[in-house]
Motif scaffolding. Sequence first.
Motif, PDB file in Angstrom:
ATOM      1  N   THR A  62       0.827  -1.203   0.000  1.00 40.54           N
ATOM      2  CA  THR A  62       0.000   0.000   0.000  1.00 40.54           C
ATOM      3  C   THR A  62       0.863   1.255   0.000  1.00 40.54           C
ATOM      4  N   LYS A  63       1.928   1.239   0.808  1.00 40.40           N
ATOM      5  CA  LYS A  63       2.821   2.401   0.883  1.00 40.40           C
ATOM      6  C   LYS A  63       3.463   2.665  -0.481  1.00 40.40           C
ATOM      7  N   PHE A  64       3.885   1.588  -1.145  1.00 39.56           N
ATOM      8  CA  PHE A  64       4.514   1.736  -2.449  1.00 39.56           C
ATOM      9  C   PHE A  64       3.537   2.315  -3.474  1.00 39.56           C
ATOM     10  N   LEU A  65       2.296   1.784  -3.492  1.00 35.78           N
ATOM     11  CA  LEU A  65       1.304   2.262  -4.453  1.00 35.78           C
ATOM     12  C   LEU A  65       0.912   3.714  -4.186  1.00 35.78           C
ATOM     13  N   ALA A  66       0.799   4.066  -2.902  1.00 37.78           N
ATOM     14  CA  ALA A  66       0.437   5.444  -2.560  1.00 37.78           C
ATOM     15  C   ALA A  66       1.516   6.411  -3.026  1.00 37.78           C
ATOM     16  N   ASP A  67       2.776   6.036  -2.786  1.00 38.29           N
ATOM     17  CA  ASP A  67       3.878   6.918  -3.190  1.00 38.29           C
ATOM     18  C   ASP A  67       3.991   7.019  -4.710  1.00 38.29           C
ATOM     19  N   ARG A  68       3.718   5.920  -5.398  1.00 39.18           N
ATOM     20  CA  ARG A  68       3.929   5.877  -6.849  1.00 39.18           C
ATOM     21  C   ARG A  68       2.728   6.428  -7.630  1.00 39.18           C
ATOM     22  N   CYS A  69       1.508   6.162  -7.125  1.00 35.86           N
ATOM     23  CA  CYS A  69       0.309   6.480  -7.909  1.00 35.86           C
ATOM     24  C   CYS A  69      -0.615   7.505  -7.254  1.00 35.86           C
ATOM     25  N   GLY A  70      -0.276   7.894  -6.013  1.00 39.12           N
ATOM     26  CA  GLY A  70      -1.184   8.746  -5.265  1.00 39.12           C
ATOM     27  C   GLY A  70      -1.461  10.092  -5.887  1.00 39.12           C
ATOM     28  N   HIS A  71      -0.567  10.581  -6.707  1.00 36.89           N
ATOM     29  CA  HIS A  71      -0.742  11.925  -7.263  1.00 36.89           C
ATOM     30  C   HIS A  71      -1.571  11.939  -8.535  1.00 36.89           C
ATOM     31  N   PHE A  72      -1.940  10.722  -9.066  1.00 39.08           N
ATOM     32  CA  PHE A  72      -2.744  10.739 -10.281  1.00 39.08           C
ATOM     33  C   PHE A  72      -3.952   9.795 -10.247  1.00 39.08           C
ATOM     34  N   VAL A  73      -4.049   8.885  -9.259  1.00 39.47           N
ATOM     35  CA  VAL A  73      -5.156   7.933  -9.213  1.00 39.47           C
ATOM     36  C   VAL A  73      -6.485   8.681  -9.126  1.00 39.47           C
ATOM     37  N   ARG A  74      -7.520   8.119  -9.734  1.00 37.59           N
ATOM     38  CA  ARG A  74      -8.817   8.802  -9.795  1.00 37.59           C
ATOM     39  C   ARG A  74      -9.801   8.314  -8.725  1.00 37.59           C
ATOM     40  N   GLU A  75      -9.676   7.073  -8.315  1.00 37.33           N
ATOM     41  CA  GLU A  75     -10.631   6.512  -7.358  1.00 37.33           C
ATOM     42  C   GLU A  75      -9.870   5.789  -6.256  1.00 37.33           C
ATOM     43  N   ILE A  76     -10.129   6.165  -5.001  1.00 41.53           N
ATOM     44  CA  ILE A  76      -9.457   5.466  -3.902  1.00 41.53           C
ATOM     45  C   ILE A  76     -10.458   5.072  -2.819  1.00 41.53           C
ATOM     46  N   THR A  77     -10.212   3.913  -2.244  1.00 41.25           N
ATOM     47  CA  THR A  77     -10.885   3.448  -1.035  1.00 41.25           C
ATOM     48  C   THR A  77      -9.792   3.044  -0.061  1.00 41.25           C
ATOM     49  N   ILE A  78      -9.861   3.529   1.167  1.00 38.24           N
ATOM     50  CA  ILE A  78      -8.859   3.200   2.180  1.00 38.24           C
ATOM     51  C   ILE A  78      -9.522   2.405   3.293  1.00 38.24           C
ATOM     52  N   LYS A  79      -9.158   1.142   3.397  1.00 37.49           N
ATOM     53  CA  LYS A  79      -9.691   0.265   4.446  1.00 37.49           C
ATOM     54  C   LYS A  79      -8.623   0.113   5.520  1.00 37.49           C
ATOM     55  N   PHE A  80      -8.974   0.442   6.774  1.00 36.08           N
ATOM     56  CA  PHE A  80      -7.964   0.412   7.829  1.00 36.08           C
ATOM     57  C   PHE A  80      -8.611   0.151   9.186  1.00 36.08           C
ATOM     58  N   CYS A  81      -7.791  -0.295  10.124  1.00 33.74           N
ATOM     59  CA  CYS A  81      -8.246  -0.518  11.497  1.00 33.74           C
ATOM     60  C   CYS A  81      -8.090   0.800  12.252  1.00 33.74           C
ATOM     61  N   SER A  82      -9.193   1.405  12.591  1.00 34.35           N
ATOM     62  CA  SER A  82      -9.135   2.731  13.220  1.00 34.35           C
ATOM     63  C   SER A  82      -8.741   2.666  14.686  1.00 34.35           C
ATOM     64  N   HIS A  83      -8.566   1.463  15.242  1.00 37.55           N
ATOM     65  CA  HIS A  83      -8.065   1.308  16.610  1.00 37.55           C
ATOM     66  C   HIS A  83      -6.582   0.956  16.634  1.00 37.55           C
ATOM     67  N   ASN A  84      -5.982   0.871  15.439  1.00 34.48           N
ATOM     68  CA  ASN A  84      -4.564   0.576  15.327  1.00 34.48           C
ATOM     69  C   ASN A  84      -3.833   1.875  14.986  1.00 34.48           C
ATOM     70  N   ILE A  85      -2.991   2.346  15.894  1.00 36.29           N
ATOM     71  CA  ILE A  85      -2.348   3.648  15.724  1.00 36.29           C
ATOM     72  C   ILE A  85      -1.487   3.683  14.465  1.00 36.29           C
ATOM     73  N   THR A  86      -0.830   2.555  14.146  1.00 38.05           N
ATOM     74  CA  THR A  86      -0.013   2.511  12.928  1.00 38.05           C
ATOM     75  C   THR A  86      -0.875   2.695  11.687  1.00 38.05           C
ATOM     76  N   ASP A  87      -2.045   2.036  11.657  1.00 37.45           N
ATOM     77  CA  ASP A  87      -2.968   2.199  10.535  1.00 37.45           C
ATOM     78  C   ASP A  87      -3.460   3.636  10.435  1.00 37.45           C
ATOM     79  N   VAL A  88      -3.765   4.237  11.582  1.00 38.49           N
ATOM     80  CA  VAL A  88      -4.264   5.615  11.594  1.00 38.49           C
ATOM     81  C   VAL A  88      -3.213   6.574  11.037  1.00 38.49           C
ATOM     82  N   ARG A  89      -1.956   6.360  11.432  1.00 37.66           N
ATOM     83  CA  ARG A  89      -0.874   7.211  10.929  1.00 37.66           C
ATOM     84  C   ARG A  89      -0.694   7.034   9.420  1.00 37.66           C
ATOM     85  N   GLU A  90      -0.712   5.782   8.951  1.00 39.64           N
ATOM     86  CA  GLU A  90      -0.509   5.520   7.527  1.00 39.64           C
ATOM     87  C   GLU A  90      -1.667   6.071   6.703  1.00 39.64           C
ATOM     88  N   CYS A  91      -2.874   5.958   7.214  1.00 42.62           N
ATOM     89  CA  CYS A  91      -4.025   6.541   6.524  1.00 42.62           C
ATOM     90  C   CYS A  91      -3.836   8.053   6.393  1.00 42.62           C
TER      91      CYS A  91
END
Length: 459
Positions: A62-91
């Motif tokens: 996910t980190k690789f795709l976000a860094d590589r494609c995040g500036h041009f992707v048209r549709e995103i869905t972010i699924k994450f554990c909102s009780h996991n601090i690492t997930d919250v930071r990465e989101c």
Amino acid sequence: MAADPNWAVLPSVTLVEIFSYLSHDDKLRASSVCKRWRSCLFHPNLWQKIYFQLHSSKRMKTKFLADRCGHFVREITIKFCSHNITDVRECGRILEIMKINKNLQQFCLQPSSCHMEWPDNNTVYLFDRYLDSVEGIIRNSRDLRHFSLGCLEELLEHSSTFLSLLGRHSRSLRCLHLASVKEDSEGYRIVELDPKLFHPFTTLQQLSIDYDHLTNQLLESFTFHNKTKLEKLIIHVHGVEADHERITNSSWHCIRSHCPNLQVTLNLIHSFDGVEALLDILQPSLPLTHFRQFFCTHLNTTAICYFATHYRTTLRSIHIIDGLMDGYPVPYTSAAEEDPFVMLAWRCSLLTDFTLIGYEIADEDVIAISRLRGMGLKKLDIPRVCITTVDEPEEDEMWGYPLQINFTAFSEQVSDGLSWNWHPLDDQELPLAVFDADADAERAYMDILLEEQQPISAC
């Protein structure tokens, strides 16, 4: 004899076109052919939609795709554990990348909970970054069509700000999800949301909103103030204030006339007040399509009878789930002579999904429901523990032994009525919160609520 073709010099446009027909795994295999083929793998046309999953096993990808494609992707869905601090930071990090993406059209959060677990040392800083990123996404995208905050209560407290900013997308936005989840339905702050903010949206097809913000004026904004033909309205009911403006039947009649394809979903979540006030919320002209009730502690059977009378041509699904009381299902009483759910199955000709968990229901009523709906009923979820029998007591029961249902024969009768193989739900198929009042109830309903907020192809 002609020399072997040099696949490395194929034009980029041809390679991208070929890649577009391949599955994700096949694209990765093709990209390993050579450096040039790998460079074509990340062409913007091949990454128009990305589903980010922040689970630890997928975090690096996910980190690789976000860094590589995040500036041009048209549709995103972010699924994450909102009780996991690492997930919250990465989101939060992904959101910061997305806020400079001018091409973004669909933005959808899918948290595991309605609350975020913020780190103790910099909660305010991280939350402010979230707000700044979401606002940046709205400001910088050119053609936003789908916007969903995944029922997150903290973010949705700023709905008024987001809605004001979304006005710049009033001619493109088709799906807007501002409904929240409040686990404590008796102790939350109601945020003001001016109905006039909805006036500019001329293309809106789907809207989810809390009942706290539903007013006659809001419904009128989709009738008189814009040209939109709203198709789906999702209402989340939590607490119900005594002075809440009652939605009139006239308002529902007007919006139904203006939007003939409108379907309304009513979700009651930890809402004791909602069950009590259900007959005040309902109106004959309300085009109720889906009714869900999650952990509201009791059942309004008079309202169920109302469904059978007024929503015979609109109601498609009923989903009711509550906890057992000391390990036993809760009995319900009805003033009607017939069981209200049997009457519902008889009269509501479009009913395809029926779930009843936590409440006692007689075996003969389950059989009646199966026969009345037949193969038109695609889903019938009732736990084994909730099914009782009304047969005459046999000799064993009179001597103190409980009367047992022959579930094999019973399942066969229900299956015959439905024309498909059916069995009652076993204990292990039920959410833990059905048995344990201290368990996380969100696991029983968050996926259902978020499924309604998924981007659709029409967007």
